[in-house]
Write a protein that holds these residues in place. Structure first.
Motif, PDB file in Angstrom:
ATOM      1  N   SER A 162      -9.639  -1.827   4.447  1.00 49.61           N
ATOM      2  CA  SER A 162      -9.757  -2.485   3.148  1.00 49.61           C
ATOM      3  C   SER A 162      -9.661  -1.449   2.023  1.00 49.61           C
ATOM      4  O   SER A 162      -9.645  -1.813   0.848  1.00 49.61           O
ATOM      5  CB  SER A 162     -11.044  -3.300   3.051  1.00 49.61           C
ATOM      6  N   LYS A 163      -9.594  -0.157   2.379  1.00 44.51           N
ATOM      7  CA  LYS A 163      -9.393   0.897   1.377  1.00 44.51           C
ATOM      8  C   LYS A 163      -8.990   2.166   2.112  1.00 44.51           C
ATOM      9  O   LYS A 163      -9.565   2.465   3.155  1.00 44.51           O
ATOM     10  CB  LYS A 163     -10.708   1.126   0.629  1.00 44.51           C
ATOM     11  N   ARG A 184      -8.165  -7.446   2.256  1.00 38.82           N
ATOM     12  CA  ARG A 184      -8.664  -6.969   0.960  1.00 38.82           C
ATOM     13  C   ARG A 184      -8.099  -5.611   0.549  1.00 38.82           C
ATOM     14  O   ARG A 184      -8.545  -5.024  -0.431  1.00 38.82           O
ATOM     15  CB  ARG A 184     -10.194  -6.913   0.984  1.00 38.82           C
ATOM     16  N   LEU A 185      -7.131  -5.071   1.295  1.00 39.73           N
ATOM     17  CA  LEU A 185      -6.601  -3.739   0.947  1.00 39.73           C
ATOM     18  C   LEU A 185      -5.917  -3.753  -0.422  1.00 39.73           C
ATOM     19  O   LEU A 185      -6.084  -2.844  -1.226  1.00 39.73           O
ATOM     20  CB  LEU A 185      -5.634  -3.273   2.047  1.00 39.73           C
ATOM     21  N   ASN A 186      -5.160  -4.792  -0.690  1.00 42.82           N
ATOM     22  CA  ASN A 186      -4.496  -4.926  -1.999  1.00 42.82           C
ATOM     23  C   ASN A 186      -3.924  -6.323  -2.114  1.00 42.82           C
ATOM     24  O   ASN A 186      -3.974  -7.100  -1.152  1.00 42.82           O
ATOM     25  CB  ASN A 186      -3.371  -3.882  -2.152  1.00 42.82           C
ATOM     26  N   THR A 202      -3.707  -3.015   8.274  1.00 40.77           N
ATOM     27  CA  THR A 202      -4.218  -3.573   7.020  1.00 40.77           C
ATOM     28  C   THR A 202      -5.080  -4.802   7.238  1.00 40.77           C
ATOM     29  O   THR A 202      -4.819  -5.625   8.116  1.00 40.77           O
ATOM     30  CB  THR A 202      -3.055  -4.011   6.113  1.00 40.77           C
ATOM     31  N   ASP A 255      -7.903   6.469   1.502  1.00 37.05           N
ATOM     32  CA  ASP A 255      -7.869   7.614   0.596  1.00 37.05           C
ATOM     33  C   ASP A 255      -7.310   8.819   1.314  1.00 37.05           C
ATOM     34  O   ASP A 255      -7.811   9.186   2.376  1.00 37.05           O
ATOM     35  CB  ASP A 255      -9.304   7.970   0.163  1.00 37.05           C
ATOM     36  N   THR A 295     -16.880   3.243   7.256  1.00 35.41           N
ATOM     37  CA  THR A 295     -15.956   4.273   6.789  1.00 35.41           C
ATOM     38  C   THR A 295     -15.757   5.321   7.885  1.00 35.41           C
ATOM     39  O   THR A 295     -16.727   5.807   8.461  1.00 35.41           O
ATOM     40  CB  THR A 295     -16.500   4.944   5.514  1.00 35.41           C
ATOM     41  N   GLU A 349       0.835  -1.207   0.000  1.00 36.09           N
ATOM     42  CA  GLU A 349       0.000   0.000   0.000  1.00 36.09           C
ATOM     43  C   GLU A 349       0.870   1.258   0.000  1.00 36.09           C
ATOM     44  O   GLU A 349       0.596   2.214  -0.730  1.00 36.09           O
ATOM     45  CB  GLU A 349      -0.924  -0.016   1.226  1.00 36.09           C
TER      46      GLU A 349
END
Ligand code: FAD
Lengths: 308, 249
Positions: free
Chosen positions: B144-145, B179-181, B176, B147, B165, B45
């Motif tokens: 998992s995401k 499913r983050l990457n 982490t 920004d 969120t 990430e």
């Protein structure tokens, strides 16, 4: 000696995780107080007063606690800590989020996901995806513990404790809630269901999970999944059973199209009865299954649904 | 923007460990060692944020014995710029690790620290939250995401009922989830290049941190083993057997 148990709730009522963590807290010994920190959570606090063996409920109400953000949750728990020898929470997603924060603020090494309590300072926990069992003694003056809820029975509700309001401490103002995507299902919740049926990569698509749901409906079962099924996008993350997902120990666990990797077994091998459906007779899942059916799941699931 | 990623060297997830007969611990012998999978996701990430022009430097840090060098080299080969090895032979608990990391953060002043949500050996799931507490920073756990928008970080978290969120003030901690990457494999040229990247060596004492364990290990045992049961021939036989057990009606 007094234990502070942190309740898991949705502001209206307690989650069963609280009842199970209470059974662990009771093994510690001493008085048990329950903290219900939430927003407009009076009903949940009243519910906590009914928990068997609880002598006091502390109710803190503040907007930032509506969904337990770790930063204000931890600040509120730490503000109460001086009066307690043990701080205990269920190892739910929330508990895992705020409890280590509490522990570090108190300069305490947390004991994570205890599966048994041997004495007030001696705890059992699993390491290496459940392949080894450790007994540890916590030497810090205060004990900060999260409870593996699948390892304890739920406490009953025969109590009548007093509920007292406490003022919330100022919100640290570090974090804010934006929104959530909740998976909706009319089936029981994974960690409290008596029967769980899980699908793996062998299910091939999210659409095919309907075959599992049809069986689940007959059995009043929850639906779970392996990591591979979640990663592939068949179902959402909250279905994942395993070392790094949810731990379940239902009366019956049915694994369908799941190979039985140790990371998956870590989340279900304490189930009372395990059944497996897999078309590979050498799949490791059969080594832990009480009943194994070597078959194509696309044929077996509809037949099973009919036979139930 | 600077990103610090903490990584741990653990027994590879594919290796089945053995409990020592005398109950003193786990025999890892010559088991294959790897970077904790959640930390690999953390390195990935950070490197992606740098590739996207959002971060300028990625520093990786690990606490452990000399062999932890290898793990740090892997992170450098994945694209981290620089490494810090905090050498300590014995097991360091999450609280001790968090205390060392706090000092590293004070020296390095990163905007984001990324850690794995849990190490797959001790399965504690604590270090990131503890570090956030010691620094007085917010924590975006089980991400998992993520920004970045100016001075805030939006984190989509894997929660019990789905996804949640949250918006966090920076600097912040992120841990982490799976499913983050999907982490990359380091290419051979990058593995060669990594050998020349700088790796500082420190000790917990250099940072003035006491990492003595607070939990006393009493014993380590084998879990109770399940026995394989019987094979049934059809779905209807399975249904009948399950009814016999009383688990279903
Ligand atoms: C850090 C880390 C954490 C992890 N955490 C978890 C975790 O929490 N939970 C988890 O589950 N995994 C976890 N894993 C992943 C784990 O190692 C396995 O990769 C995963 O469990 C495999 O999922 P699966 O059994 O669905 O897929 P596979 O291993 O691919 O197995 C699929 C099975 O389906 C069978 N099959 C295929 N088609 C059919 C058919 N038509 N009929 C019947 N059977 C069929 C196959 O024979 C096979 O046995 C983790 C891994 C790592 C590295």
């Amino acid at each position: 000696m007094t234990v502070l148990l942190i309740a898991e709730h949705d502001n209206a009522s307690l989650k069963e995780a609280t009842h199970k963590a209470l059974s662990a807290a009771a093994k510690v010994g001493g008085d048990i107080h329950v903290l219900v920190a939430g927003y407009q959570a009076a009903a949940a606090a009243e519910h906590a007063a009914k928990l068997t063996g609880v002598t006091r409920v502390l109710h803190i109400d503040a907007a930032e606690l509506e969904r337990p953000l770790a930063e204000p949750m931890a600040a509120n728990i730490v503000a109460l800590a001086a009066d307690y020898d043990h701080i205990v929470a269920p190892a739910t997603n929330n508990g895992k989020n705020y409890m280590p924060r509490v522990a570090a603020m108190l300069d305490v090494m947390q004991v994570s996901e205890v599966s048994d309590v041997k004495a007030a300072d001696i705890f059992v926990r699993l390491i290496y995806a459940g392949n080894a069992v450790q007994t540890v003694q916590a030497t810090d003056a205060k004990k900060v513990i999260t409870v593996r809820i699948a390892s304890f029975p739920p406490a009953s509700e025969t109590g009548n404790a007093v509920v007292g309001r406490k003022e919330a401490v100022a919100d640290p103002g570090l974090s804010s809630y934006v929104g959530e995507t909740i998976s909706r299902s009319d089936l029981p919740e994974l960690t409290s269901a008596k029967v769980v049926i899980s699908g793996g990569r062998g299910m091939q698509s999210g659409e095919n999970f309907k075959l599992l749901e049809a069986v689940a409906r007959k059995l009043n079962a929850a639906v779970g999944a392996s990591r591979a099924a979640v990663d592939a996008g068949f179902v959402s993350n909250d279905y994942q059973v395993g070392q790094t997902g949810k731990v379940v120990a239902p009366e019956l666990y049915i694994a369908v199209g799941i190979s039985g990797a140790i990371q998956h077994l870590a989340g279900m091998k304490d189930s009372k009865i395990i059944a497996a459906i897999n078309n590979d007779q050498d799949a490791p899942i059969f080594q832990v299954a009480d009943f194994g059916l070597v078959a194509d799941l696309f044929e077996a699931l509809p037949q099973l649904e009919k036979a139930l | 923007m600077k990103i610090l990623v903490a990584v741990k060297r653990v027994v590879d997830f594919n290796v089945a460990i053995r409990v020592k007969a005398d109950g003193s611990g786990v025999d890892i012998g010559n088991a294959k060692m790897s970077m904790n999978p959640f930390d690999e996701i953390g390195v990935e990430e950070a490197v992606r944020l740098k590739e996207a022009g959002k971060a300028t430097e990625v520093v990786v840090v690990s606490i452990g014995p000399a062999q932890v060098q290898e793990t740090l080299r892997t992170a450098l080969a994945m694209g981290a710029d620089r490494a810090i090895l905090v050498k300590h032979e014995d097991y360091v608990e999450p609280l001790g690790v968090a205390k060392v990391l706090k000092e590293v953060v004070t020296a390095e002043k990163p905007d984001i620290v990324i850690l794995g949500k849990q190490a797959i050996d001790d399965d504690c799931n604590q270090t990131g939250q503890m570090l956030a507490a010691l620094l007085g920073w917010p924590q975006g756990t089980f991400a998992s995401k993520i920004d970045i928008e100016e001075s805030t970080l939006t984190v989509v978290r894997e929660a019990d009922g789905g996804l949640q969120t949250v918006r966090l003030r920076m600097p912040t901690i992120v841990t982490t989830d799976l499913r983050l990457n999907e982490p990359r494999y380091a290419s051979l040229p990058n593995i060669m290049k990594a050998k020349k990247k700088p790796c500082d060596e420190m000790t917990p004492a250099d940072y003035g941190v006491d990492v003595k364990p607070r939990l006393k290990l009493i014993k380590t045992e084998e879990p109770s083993k399940r026995q394989a049961g019987v094979k049934v021939c059809s779905a209807s036989e399975l249904a009948a057997k399950l009814k016999e057990t009383g688990a279903i009606r």
